[in-house]
Design a protein around this motif. Structure first.
Motif, PDB file in Angstrom:
ATOM      1  N   GLU A  36      -9.365 -10.462  11.705  1.00 29.61           N
ATOM      2  CA  GLU A  36      -9.157  -9.534  11.520  1.00 29.61           C
ATOM      3  C   GLU A  36      -8.776  -8.658  13.140  1.00 29.61           C
ATOM      4  N   ALA A  37      -9.765  -9.847  14.158  1.00 27.23           N
ATOM      5  CA  ALA A  37      -9.600  -8.284  15.202  1.00 27.23           C
ATOM      6  C   ALA A  37      -8.051  -7.931  15.485  1.00 27.23           C
ATOM      7  N   PRO A  38      -8.096  -6.872  16.117  1.00 32.32           N
ATOM      8  CA  PRO A  38      -7.150  -6.498  16.280  1.00 32.32           C
ATOM      9  C   PRO A  38      -6.320  -6.646  17.798  1.00 32.32           C
ATOM     10  N   ARG A  39      -4.989  -7.370  17.867  1.00 26.66           N
ATOM     11  CA  ARG A  39      -4.182  -7.915  18.722  1.00 26.66           C
ATOM     12  C   ARG A  39      -2.547  -7.377  18.726  1.00 26.66           C
ATOM     13  N   THR A  40      -2.465  -7.527  20.029  1.00 30.21           N
ATOM     14  CA  THR A  40      -1.097  -7.055  20.429  1.00 30.21           C
ATOM     15  C   THR A  40       0.158  -8.116  19.194  1.00 30.21           C
ATOM     16  N   GLY A  41       0.716  -7.462  18.887  1.00 30.50           N
ATOM     17  CA  GLY A  41       1.707  -7.958  17.993  1.00 30.50           C
ATOM     18  C   GLY A  41       2.065  -6.534  16.954  1.00 30.50           C
ATOM     19  N   PHE A  42       3.371  -7.036  16.429  1.00 32.75           N
ATOM     20  CA  PHE A  42       4.066  -6.216  15.674  1.00 32.75           C
ATOM     21  C   PHE A  42       3.508  -5.196  14.679  1.00 32.75           C
ATOM     22  N   PHE A  43       2.659  -6.152  13.607  1.00 30.26           N
ATOM     23  CA  PHE A  43       1.340  -6.382  12.855  1.00 30.26           C
ATOM     24  C   PHE A  43      -0.073  -6.430  13.570  1.00 30.26           C
ATOM     25  N   PRO A  44      -1.114  -5.295  13.322  1.00 31.94           N
ATOM     26  CA  PRO A  44      -2.105  -5.382  14.314  1.00 31.94           C
ATOM     27  C   PRO A  44      -2.776  -6.715  14.843  1.00 31.94           C
ATOM     28  N   SER A  45      -3.128  -7.495  13.148  1.00 30.72           N
ATOM     29  CA  SER A  45      -4.095  -8.663  13.555  1.00 30.72           C
ATOM     30  C   SER A  45      -3.557  -9.750  13.164  1.00 30.72           C
ATOM     31  N   ILE A  46      -4.253 -10.489  13.533  1.00 33.20           N
ATOM     32  CA  ILE A  46      -3.669 -12.607  12.451  1.00 33.20           C
ATOM     33  C   ILE A  46      -3.436 -11.833  11.163  1.00 33.20           C
ATOM     34  N   ALA A  48      -2.988  -9.824   9.173  1.00 27.78           N
ATOM     35  CA  ALA A  48      -1.697  -8.445   8.840  1.00 27.78           C
ATOM     36  C   ALA A  48      -0.685  -9.073   8.542  1.00 27.78           C
ATOM     37  N   THR A  49      -0.564  -9.871   9.781  1.00 24.43           N
ATOM     38  CA  THR A  49       0.699 -10.516  10.552  1.00 24.43           C
ATOM     39  C   THR A  49       0.997 -11.757   9.170  1.00 24.43           C
ATOM     40  N   LEU A  50       0.017 -12.341   8.933  1.00 23.21           N
ATOM     41  CA  LEU A  50      -0.071 -13.651   7.972  1.00 23.21           C
ATOM     42  C   LEU A  50       0.252 -13.111   6.433  1.00 23.21           C
ATOM     43  N   ASN A  51      -1.597 -11.888   6.023  1.00 21.71           N
ATOM     44  CA  ASN A  51      -0.603 -10.963   4.756  1.00 21.71           C
ATOM     45  C   ASN A  51       0.902 -10.572   4.792  1.00 21.71           C
ATOM     46  N   ARG A  58       6.854 -13.626  -1.461  1.00 19.39           N
ATOM     47  CA  ARG A  58       6.582 -12.797  -2.856  1.00 19.39           C
ATOM     48  C   ARG A  58       8.749 -11.970  -3.092  1.00 19.39           C
ATOM     49  N   PHE A  59       8.442 -11.494  -2.383  1.00 25.61           N
ATOM     50  CA  PHE A  59       9.348 -10.140  -2.618  1.00 25.61           C
ATOM     51  C   PHE A  59      10.608 -11.343  -2.597  1.00 25.61           C
ATOM     52  N   TYR A  60      11.058 -12.009  -1.574  1.00 28.33           N
ATOM     53  CA  TYR A  60      12.587 -12.530  -1.477  1.00 28.33           C
ATOM     54  C   TYR A  60      12.214 -13.657  -2.704  1.00 28.33           C
ATOM     55  N   VAL A  61      11.496 -14.946  -2.296  1.00 30.80           N
ATOM     56  CA  VAL A  61      11.469 -15.807  -3.592  1.00 30.80           C
ATOM     57  C   VAL A  61      11.592 -15.395  -5.327  1.00 30.80           C
ATOM     58  N   ASP A  62      10.551 -14.212  -5.499  1.00 35.70           N
ATOM     59  CA  ASP A  62      10.947 -13.470  -6.581  1.00 35.70           C
ATOM     60  C   ASP A  62      12.057 -13.119  -7.316  1.00 35.70           C
ATOM     61  N   ALA A  63      13.518 -13.187  -6.364  1.00 36.59           N
ATOM     62  CA  ALA A  63      14.839 -11.920  -6.080  1.00 36.59           C
ATOM     63  C   ALA A  63      14.951 -13.693  -5.883  1.00 36.59           C
ATOM     64  N   LEU A  64      15.473 -14.605  -5.669  1.00 34.94           N
ATOM     65  CA  LEU A  64      15.432 -16.310  -5.643  1.00 34.94           C
ATOM     66  C   LEU A  64      15.624 -16.425  -7.056  1.00 34.94           C
ATOM     67  N   GLU A  65      14.511 -16.407  -7.831  1.00 33.08           N
ATOM     68  CA  GLU A  65      14.496 -17.158  -8.873  1.00 33.08           C
ATOM     69  C   GLU A  65      14.507 -15.937 -10.133  1.00 33.08           C
ATOM     70  N   ALA A  72       7.319  -3.585  -5.516  1.00 36.65           N
ATOM     71  CA  ALA A  72       6.188  -3.435  -5.929  1.00 36.65           C
ATOM     72  C   ALA A  72       5.441  -4.865  -5.425  1.00 36.65           C
ATOM     73  N   ALA A  73       5.816  -5.731  -4.851  1.00 33.56           N
ATOM     74  CA  ALA A  73       5.893  -6.535  -4.064  1.00 33.56           C
ATOM     75  C   ALA A  73       4.529  -6.309  -2.746  1.00 33.56           C
ATOM     76  N   TRP A  74       4.909  -4.773  -1.846  1.00 36.77           N
ATOM     77  CA  TRP A  74       4.992  -4.959  -1.023  1.00 36.77           C
ATOM     78  C   TRP A  74       3.758  -3.350  -1.187  1.00 36.77           C
ATOM     79  N   ALA A  75       3.283  -3.288  -2.300  1.00 39.58           N
ATOM     80  CA  ALA A  75       2.454  -2.110  -3.207  1.00 39.58           C
ATOM     81  C   ALA A  75       0.763  -2.440  -2.095  1.00 39.58           C
ATOM     82  N   ASP A  76       0.557  -3.777  -2.116  1.00 35.43           N
ATOM     83  CA  ASP A  76      -0.727  -3.824  -1.040  1.00 35.43           C
ATOM     84  C   ASP A  76      -0.436  -4.980   0.337  1.00 35.43           C
ATOM     85  N   PRO A  77      -0.654  -4.365   1.307  1.00 30.24           N
ATOM     86  CA  PRO A  77      -0.149  -5.107   2.123  1.00 30.24           C
ATOM     87  C   PRO A  77      -0.753  -6.098   2.611  1.00 30.24           C
ATOM     88  N   LEU A  78      -2.048  -6.094   2.531  1.00 31.05           N
ATOM     89  CA  LEU A  78      -3.182  -6.893   2.458  1.00 31.05           C
ATOM     90  C   LEU A  78      -3.981  -7.431   1.109  1.00 31.05           C
TER      91      LEU A  78
END
Length: 186
Positions: A36-46, A48-51, A58-65, A72-78
């Protein structure tokens, strides 16, 4: 489209799952505080980035399916606050992407995928959407990889999926994932 393009997308889907497996396995060496530690990147932590990778997958695979999940895919960013939550969730969406790419026929690459966005539906060729998704994954995995290098956990090699020198390690990782070379290449 030549059948070889379908094989390429299938290999990219397997490579994506393998790279996620390797990166998340390395992150298992982090404690929750470092995750969870703050880090330099587009998202502020490992975390957040991996989430973010998971949410957009999930957003794109759902569309492909053919789904309509949309924003609604990004309603919860974590959606996965811990690595223990994230690893199986990412593996599940990776398996869905592999299944989609394994089922691709040459005419399916030029087919239209409907992407439900905020207030409208975007129509995109399936091959272009897949390329976008794989680029997105590589981009943000690279950011997480760089963040990991600022910890005590060495970042894993992510760019030698089929390199001959990696064969013994790859075989062990493929076995852990339930794959063989033939699984990927047919």
């Amino acid at each position: 489209m030549p059948p070889s393009q379908c094989l390429t997308f299938r290999a990219l889907a397997y490579n994506n799952a393998w790279a996620n497996h390797r990166l998340l396995a390395a992150c298992a060496g982090l404690g929750q505080d470092a995750f969870e530690a703050p880090r330099t990147g587009f998202f502020p932590s490992i975390r957040a980035t991996l989430n973010h990778i998971l949410v957009i997958d999930r957003f794109y695979v759902d569309a492909l399916e053919g789904g309509t999940l949309g924003p609604a895919a990004w309603a919860d960013p974590l959606p996965c606050p811990t690595l223990a939550d994230l690893r199986p969730a990412q593996a599940a969406v990776d398996r869905r992407l592999i299944a989609f790419c394994e089922a691709l026929a040459p005419d399916g690459l030029a087919a239209v995928t409907r992407v439900h966005r905020q207030g409208h539906v975007q129509e995109e060729r399936t091959d272009r959407l897949l390329l976008h998704l794989f680029l997105h994954q590589v981009h943000h995995r690279g950011q997480a990889h760089a963040m990991l290098s600022g910890t005590g956990v060495p970042p894993p090699q992510l760019d030698e999926f089929f390199a001959a020198g990696e064969a013994p390690l790859r075989a062990a990782e493929f076995a852990a994932l339930g794959w063989r070379e033939e699984t990927v290449w047919g």
